[in-house]
Design a protein around this motif. Structure first.
Motif, short mmCIF file in Angstrom:
data_model
loop_
_atom_site.label_atom_id
_atom_site.label_comp_id
_atom_site.label_asym_id
_atom_site.label_seq_id
_atom_site.Cartn_x
_atom_site.Cartn_y
_atom_site.Cartn_z
N THR A 96 0.82 -1.21 0.00
CA THR A 96 0.00 0.00 0.00
C THR A 96 0.85 1.26 0.00
OG1 THR A 96 -0.14 -0.14 2.42
CG2 THR A 96 -1.94 -1.11 1.14
N SER A 97 2.15 1.13 0.30
CA SER A 97 3.03 2.31 0.27
C SER A 97 3.46 2.68 -1.14
CB SER A 97 4.27 2.05 1.12
OG SER A 97 5.08 1.04 0.54
N ILE A 98 3.16 1.81 -2.10
CA ILE A 98 3.54 2.10 -3.49
C ILE A 98 2.56 3.10 -4.07
CG2 ILE A 98 4.00 1.10 -5.76
CD1 ILE A 98 5.87 0.14 -3.57
N THR A 99 3.07 4.21 -4.51
CA THR A 99 2.24 5.21 -5.18
C THR A 99 2.34 5.00 -6.67
OG1 THR A 99 4.08 6.77 -5.16
CG2 THR A 99 2.53 6.90 -3.33
N SER A 100 1.21 4.81 -7.32
CA SER A 100 1.22 4.51 -8.75
C SER A 100 0.24 5.41 -9.49
CB SER A 100 0.88 3.04 -8.99
OG SER A 100 -0.37 2.74 -8.40
N GLY A 101 0.17 6.67 -9.09
CA GLY A 101 -0.75 7.57 -9.75
C GLY A 101 -0.34 7.92 -11.16
N TRP A 102 0.95 7.68 -11.50
CA TRP A 102 1.45 8.03 -12.82
C TRP A 102 1.28 6.90 -13.82
CZ3 TRP A 102 5.83 4.98 -13.91
CH2 TRP A 102 6.36 4.33 -12.80
N VAL A 103 0.64 5.80 -13.40
CA VAL A 103 0.38 4.71 -14.33
C VAL A 103 -0.97 4.10 -13.96
CG1 VAL A 103 1.58 3.02 -12.91
CG2 VAL A 103 1.26 2.56 -15.32
N SER A 104 -1.79 3.81 -14.95
CA SER A 104 -3.13 3.29 -14.70
C SER A 104 -3.12 1.77 -14.77
CB SER A 104 -4.10 3.85 -15.75
OG SER A 104 -3.68 3.51 -17.04
N TRP A 105 -3.30 1.14 -13.62
CA TRP A 105 -3.40 -0.31 -13.57
C TRP A 105 -3.91 -0.70 -12.19
CZ3 TRP A 105 0.04 -3.36 -10.47
CH2 TRP A 105 1.01 -2.60 -9.80
N GLY A 106 -4.44 -1.89 -12.08
CA GLY A 106 -4.98 -2.35 -10.80
C GLY A 106 -3.90 -2.99 -9.97
N LEU A 107 -3.39 -2.25 -8.97
CA LEU A 107 -2.28 -2.75 -8.15
C LEU A 107 -2.67 -4.05 -7.44
CD1 LEU A 107 0.51 -2.37 -6.90
CD2 LEU A 107 -0.54 -0.98 -5.13
N ARG A 108 -3.86 -4.07 -6.84
CA ARG A 108 -4.24 -5.26 -6.09
C ARG A 108 -4.37 -6.48 -6.99
NH1 ARG A 108 -5.96 -6.14 -1.16
NH2 ARG A 108 -5.90 -3.91 -0.76
N GLN A 109 -4.93 -6.28 -8.18
CA GLN A 109 -5.11 -7.40 -9.09
C GLN A 109 -3.79 -7.85 -9.71
OE1 GLN A 109 -8.00 -6.28 -11.98
NE2 GLN A 109 -9.70 -6.22 -10.52
N LEU A 110 -2.87 -6.91 -9.91
CA LEU A 110 -1.64 -7.24 -10.62
C LEU A 110 -0.60 -7.90 -9.72
CD1 LEU A 110 0.14 -7.10 -13.12
CD2 LEU A 110 0.84 -4.83 -12.42
N VAL A 111 -0.36 -7.31 -8.55
CA VAL A 111 0.75 -7.77 -7.73
C VAL A 111 0.31 -8.29 -6.37
CG1 VAL A 111 2.92 -7.08 -6.66
CG2 VAL A 111 2.31 -6.16 -8.89
N VAL A 112 -0.55 -7.58 -5.71
CA VAL A 112 -0.84 -7.91 -4.33
C VAL A 112 -1.54 -9.26 -4.22
CG1 VAL A 112 -2.06 -7.17 -2.26
CG2 VAL A 112 -0.96 -5.48 -3.72
N LYS A 113 -2.45 -9.53 -5.14
CA LYS A 113 -3.22 -10.75 -5.06
C LYS A 113 -2.37 -12.01 -5.12
CE LYS A 113 -7.37 -12.90 -6.98
NZ LYS A 113 -8.42 -12.78 -8.02
N PRO A 114 -1.36 -12.08 -6.00
CA PRO A 114 -0.53 -13.30 -6.00
C PRO A 114 0.36 -13.44 -4.78
CG PRO A 114 -0.39 -12.14 -8.09
CD PRO A 114 -1.04 -11.22 -7.12
#
Length: 442
Positions: A96-114
């Motif tokens: 949750t500390s990763i700020t990704s406002g400069w790229v549009s993608w689903g953080l939870r679906q991409l990385v956190v879930k696995p």
């Protein structure tokens, strides 16, 4: 890689103190508390680095530092202090500390879930023994190694990669899939990569020329073309293998006398050759497009360099004009002419008194030459040769002839008239003069 334990590990008295439980509060005995914390925190981080552990659990730490069958009693307090200082992080907090406002993608679906992570809640004031805690320092080092490996690999020329290709590139460093996900998050946090999930596929774009831009349509188009090229190459290779196999089968059937099967194999081989021709044509087209895209990118960089050069040249010549340049050249020529006049004037100072008539100088030179005394060779003091010794008739000694010619050439020329007697000389000198005259060769 085995970790080197500190020298204190062999000191039973010291280790008895370090293995003991912490006081209820630091305020009770700050020296006791600080001494144990200063020992255990660097040792746990060092252990994680040596083992390449991107995350650890309390159970793993207890097992790693068991000594003589005894487990340290204060490790839970140490881990809690590391969480407070940031030396460890819960995976949930790390993601949750990763700020990704400069790229549009689903953080939870991409990385956190696995990821293999839990809520990490504290139950009854105690930590979950199997809850993984991220070691940020180790993840940072692993992320730098992955980036270096990518930059030195042939894949560095590919703008967009799928996650499987990136993991395959650094699988020797990070074999675990969940650990690899953490490294991707760290690279994303450092803005070294850009991530995108598309049609169930995770795409990775690495930093180029010092910065990374979001994945756009151009990147996706190139990626699709490269996928098509790879697919066509695989199918073309398979069709070529099939054609070769059918040829060998036709030969084998024909040798066995089964001509019908041999013709059937040749018929299938012709179909395979047509498929090969079609696949080769498509592959050539795709490769041609990719080559043109690469050339266009090169042309873009060249044009950009031209623009920078023109801008720099314009800035350098901002205060320079043709009229100003001509004026400066005229001024330079004027000052050069002035300097030449000054030099000519300075070089003529004081030379008027030295100017003399050339004829007068020539007369003075002739007078000096007339009055100059001519030095004659000294008169020999030895006996004079009265007559040369001649060799017998018909014999001529070359050495003698050379010696005589040298002697004669060394003598001065004899004047044609009589030699006057030197003035104020004795009688003996007067008598010797005629003898000297007779001794000289005619």
């Amino acid at each position: 890689m085995a970790m080197t334990l500190p020298l204190e590990w062999d000191d039973d008295e010291r280790m008895y103190f370090l293995f003991s439980a912490f006081k209820r509060s630091r305020d009770v005995d700050s020296a006791d508390w600080d001494s144990k914390i200063a020992f255990w925190i660097p040792l746990i981080v060092k252990h994680a680095k040596a083992q390449g552990l991107l995350s650890i659990t309390l159970r793993q730490v207890q097992a790693a530092f068991t000594r003589n069958g005894i487990t340290p009693l204060g490790l839970e307090t140490v881990v809690q202090e590391m969480l407070r200082r940031g030396s460890l992080q819960r995976e949930s907090d790390f993601t949750t500390s990763i700020t990704s406002g400069w790229v549009s993608w689903g953080l939870r679906q991409l990385v956190v879930k696995p990821l293999r992570w839990t809520l990490g809640s504290v139950l009854g004031g105690q930590l979950n023994l199997d809850e993984p805690f991220v070691v940020p320092e180790v993840i940072k080092e692993q992320a730098d190694l992955v980036l270096q490996k990518y930059q030195s690999s042939p894949l560095s020329s590919v703008p967009l990669l799928c996650e499987e290709d990136v993991h395959g590139l650094c699988k020797d460093l990070i074999p675990s899939q969940s650990a690899f996900q953490l490294v991707l998050l760290q690279l994303l946090k450092d803005k070294k990569i850009c991530l995108l999930q598309r049609d169930g596929e995770k795409l990775v774009k690495f930093v180029k020329e010092g910065n990374v831009t979001p994945i756009g349509d151009t990147d996706l188009g190139i990626y699709e073309l490269q996928k098509s090229e790879k697919l066509l190459s695989e199918r073309l290779e398979s069709a070529c293998d099939e054609s070769t196999r059918l040829t060998e089968e036709a030969k084998s059937f024909n040798k066995a006398g089964n001509k019908r099967q041999a013709l059937r194999c040749l018929r299938r081989r012709r179909l395979s050759e047509k498929r090969i021709s079609a696949l080769q044509s498509k592959l050539d087209t795709v490769q041609s497009i990719l080559e043109r895209i690469s050339m266009a990118e090169t042309d873009r960089k060249v044009v950009s360099a031209y623009q920078i050069g023109v801008s720099t040249l314009r800035s350098a010549l901002k205060d320079v004009s043709l009229e100003k340049t001509e004026s400066l050249v005229d001024q330079i020529q004027e000052f050069c002419d002035l300097q030449d006049d000054i030099n000519q004037t300075i070089s003529g100072v004081g030379t008027s008194d030295l100017d003399m008539d050339t004829d007068e100088l020539e007369r003075e030179l002739n007078e000096i030459l007339q009055t100059e005394e001519v030095d004659l060779p000294e008169v020999p003091t030895g006996p004079l040769i009265t007559s040369p010794q001649r060799p017998p008739a018909g014999h001529q000694d070359n050495n003698t002839a050379m010696d005589m010619s040298g002697i004669l050439s060394a003598l001065p020329d004899v004047p044609s008239g009589p030699i006057p007697a030197p003035p104020a000389m004795g009688q003996s000198n007067q008598a010797a003069a005629p003898q000297a005259q007779r001794a000289l060769p005619q």
